[in-house]
Design a protein around this motif. Structure first.
Motif, mmCIF file in Angstrom:
data_model
loop_
_atom_site.group_PDB
_atom_site.id
_atom_site.type_symbol
_atom_site.label_atom_id
_atom_site.label_comp_id
_atom_site.label_asym_id
_atom_site.label_seq_id
_atom_site.Cartn_x
_atom_site.Cartn_y
_atom_site.Cartn_z
ATOM 1 N N LYS A 166 31.780 19.716 -7.137
ATOM 2 C CA LYS A 166 30.589 19.921 -7.966
ATOM 3 C C LYS A 166 29.984 18.597 -8.432
ATOM 4 O O LYS A 166 28.823 18.537 -8.808
ATOM 5 C CB LYS A 166 30.930 20.811 -9.157
ATOM 6 C CG LYS A 166 31.293 22.231 -8.755
ATOM 7 C CD LYS A 166 31.794 23.038 -9.936
ATOM 8 C CE LYS A 166 32.164 24.452 -9.553
ATOM 9 N NZ LYS A 166 33.262 24.555 -8.601
ATOM 10 N N GLU A 167 30.774 17.529 -8.402
ATOM 11 C CA GLU A 167 30.285 16.196 -8.798
ATOM 12 C C GLU A 167 29.113 15.734 -7.921
ATOM 13 O O GLU A 167 28.351 14.856 -8.332
ATOM 14 C CB GLU A 167 31.418 15.170 -8.699
ATOM 15 C CG GLU A 167 32.358 15.180 -9.873
ATOM 16 C CD GLU A 167 31.688 14.692 -11.141
ATOM 17 O OE1 GLU A 167 31.048 13.627 -11.136
ATOM 18 O OE2 GLU A 167 31.782 15.406 -12.152
ATOM 19 N N LEU A 168 28.988 16.297 -6.742
ATOM 20 C CA LEU A 168 27.922 15.889 -5.825
ATOM 21 C C LEU A 168 26.621 16.650 -6.049
ATOM 22 O O LEU A 168 25.570 16.229 -5.586
ATOM 23 C CB LEU A 168 28.370 16.107 -4.372
ATOM 24 C CG LEU A 168 29.660 15.419 -3.943
ATOM 25 C CD1 LEU A 168 29.989 15.776 -2.501
ATOM 26 C CD2 LEU A 168 29.558 13.911 -4.118
ATOM 27 N N TRP A 169 26.702 17.773 -6.727
ATOM 28 C CA TRP A 169 25.549 18.672 -6.827
ATOM 29 C C TRP A 169 24.348 18.036 -7.499
ATOM 30 O O TRP A 169 23.201 18.320 -7.154
ATOM 31 C CB TRP A 169 25.938 19.950 -7.565
ATOM 32 C CG TRP A 169 26.862 20.843 -6.813
ATOM 33 C CD1 TRP A 169 27.379 20.648 -5.552
ATOM 34 C CD2 TRP A 169 27.387 22.091 -7.257
ATOM 35 N NE1 TRP A 169 28.198 21.690 -5.208
ATOM 36 C CE2 TRP A 169 28.223 22.595 -6.228
ATOM 37 C CE3 TRP A 169 27.240 22.824 -8.433
ATOM 38 C CZ2 TRP A 169 28.892 23.805 -6.340
ATOM 39 C CZ3 TRP A 169 27.906 24.032 -8.552
ATOM 40 C CH2 TRP A 169 28.726 24.518 -7.511
ATOM 41 N N HIS A 170 24.588 17.172 -8.493
ATOM 42 C CA HIS A 170 23.469 16.640 -9.265
ATOM 43 C C HIS A 170 22.486 15.841 -8.414
ATOM 44 O O HIS A 170 21.293 15.813 -8.707
ATOM 45 C CB HIS A 170 23.970 15.778 -10.432
ATOM 46 C CG HIS A 170 24.522 14.466 -10.026
ATOM 47 N ND1 HIS A 170 25.793 14.310 -9.506
ATOM 48 C CD2 HIS A 170 23.980 13.220 -10.044
ATOM 49 C CE1 HIS A 170 26.002 13.035 -9.243
ATOM 50 N NE2 HIS A 170 24.920 12.353 -9.554
ATOM 51 N N ALA A 171 22.990 15.190 -7.368
ATOM 52 C CA ALA A 171 22.112 14.373 -6.529
ATOM 53 C C ALA A 171 21.165 15.251 -5.715
ATOM 54 O O ALA A 171 19.961 14.992 -5.639
ATOM 55 C CB ALA A 171 22.951 13.490 -5.611
ATOM 56 N N PHE A 172 21.713 16.292 -5.114
ATOM 57 C CA PHE A 172 20.900 17.193 -4.299
ATOM 58 C C PHE A 172 19.959 18.020 -5.172
ATOM 59 O O PHE A 172 18.779 18.175 -4.843
ATOM 60 C CB PHE A 172 21.812 18.092 -3.457
ATOM 61 C CG PHE A 172 22.540 17.331 -2.379
ATOM 62 C CD1 PHE A 172 22.042 17.287 -1.092
ATOM 63 C CD2 PHE A 172 23.711 16.641 -2.654
ATOM 64 C CE1 PHE A 172 22.700 16.574 -0.092
ATOM 65 C CE2 PHE A 172 24.369 15.928 -1.673
ATOM 66 C CZ PHE A 172 23.858 15.887 -0.378
ATOM 67 N N ALA A 173 20.482 18.536 -6.291
ATOM 68 C CA ALA A 173 19.628 19.277 -7.222
ATOM 69 C C ALA A 173 18.565 18.353 -7.810
ATOM 70 O O ALA A 173 17.403 18.738 -7.960
ATOM 71 C CB ALA A 173 20.465 19.904 -8.334
ATOM 72 N N GLY A 174 18.961 17.129 -8.126
ATOM 73 C CA GLY A 174 18.031 16.170 -8.715
ATOM 74 C C GLY A 174 16.847 15.879 -7.819
ATOM 75 O O GLY A 174 15.702 15.801 -8.289
ATOM 76 N N ALA A 175 17.092 15.730 -6.511
ATOM 77 C CA ALA A 175 15.992 15.459 -5.583
ATOM 78 C C ALA A 175 14.995 16.614 -5.567
ATOM 79 O O ALA A 175 13.788 16.401 -5.447
ATOM 80 C CB ALA A 175 16.540 15.204 -4.177
ATOM 81 N N ILE A 176 15.516 17.825 -5.708
ATOM 82 C CA ILE A 176 14.634 19.000 -5.749
ATOM 83 C C ILE A 176 13.857 19.030 -7.065
ATOM 84 O O ILE A 176 12.634 19.207 -7.078
ATOM 85 C CB ILE A 176 15.470 20.293 -5.586
ATOM 86 C CG1 ILE A 176 16.101 20.349 -4.191
ATOM 87 C CG2 ILE A 176 14.611 21.532 -5.852
ATOM 88 C CD1 ILE A 176 17.221 21.362 -4.041
#
Length: 196
Positions: A83-93
């Motif tokens: 889940k630590e990776l999710w913020h980057a992908f969600a952030g770009a959206i």
């Protein structure tokens, strides 16, 4: 929504998304990204903006990020991974939909700042390395990565990604495939091109 052009307004929006320590980290990444961009020939304004926006969703509840990722058909290995990776992908959206950022270079730099990927652009490398070396970071090996970043961006990035991979293996956590691919891409380029 139109991209906020007033810096103070943008900083206030960013600050509202995170706690003080994360905001200070964000400012450090933005400045480090600008410095690396100047050194290596990337666009300093894009680098600074990507640095400011890179952790926009970092402090959001994982449930909120998960909803965004599912709604945008993100890969299963991401959704089932750390889940630590999710913020980057969600952030770009989110920075595109909520803040009006449409510059693909900036969006990609935010999206891949935690995982890397094969064929990273100069701006993506700058933001990824800046995230590792910003002045508030304290972890074993950070000074070596900082020193390398002054001489060779690819070498610094390979060392940083290698350290992340080693850390995850030691903690018996999964390594996201893009991180392995990014590391292998940097190392194989080194071999093909005769060194960093």
């Amino acid at each position: 929504m139109k991209l906020l052009t007033n810096r103070e307004e943008l900083l206030a929006r960013i600050r509202a998304q995170m706690h003080e320590k994360r905001f200070n980290h964000t400012l450090g990444v933005a400045q480090s990204a600008r410095n690396l961009a100047v050194r290596y020939g990337a666009d300093p304004d894009k680098a600074e903006l990507a640095g400011l926006l890179h952790d926009y969703c970092k402090c959001w509840p994982v449930e909120k990020m998960f909803e965004i990722l599912v709604r945008h058909d993100m890969p299963t290995e991401l959704l089932e991974g750390e889940k630590e990776l999710w913020h980057a992908f969600a952030g770009a959206i989110v920075i595109q939909t909520d803040l009006g950022v449409t510059d693909t270079d900036i969006l990609q730099a935010v999206r891949y700042h935690t995982t890397g990927r094969a064929g990273m652009s100069l701006l993506e490398k700058v933001v990824c390395v800046a995230d590792y070396i910003e002045p508030n970071r304290i972890f074993p090996g950070v000074d070596e990565i900082r020193a390398l970043a002054e001489k060779n961006l690819d070498q610094a990035l390979a060392l940083a990604l290698g350290g992340t991979i080693q850390f995850l293996i030691e903690k018996q956590k999964t390594v996201y495939p893009l991180t392995l691919i990014a590391y292998n891409d940097l190392v194989s380029r080194k071999g093909r091109e005769g060194g960093f």
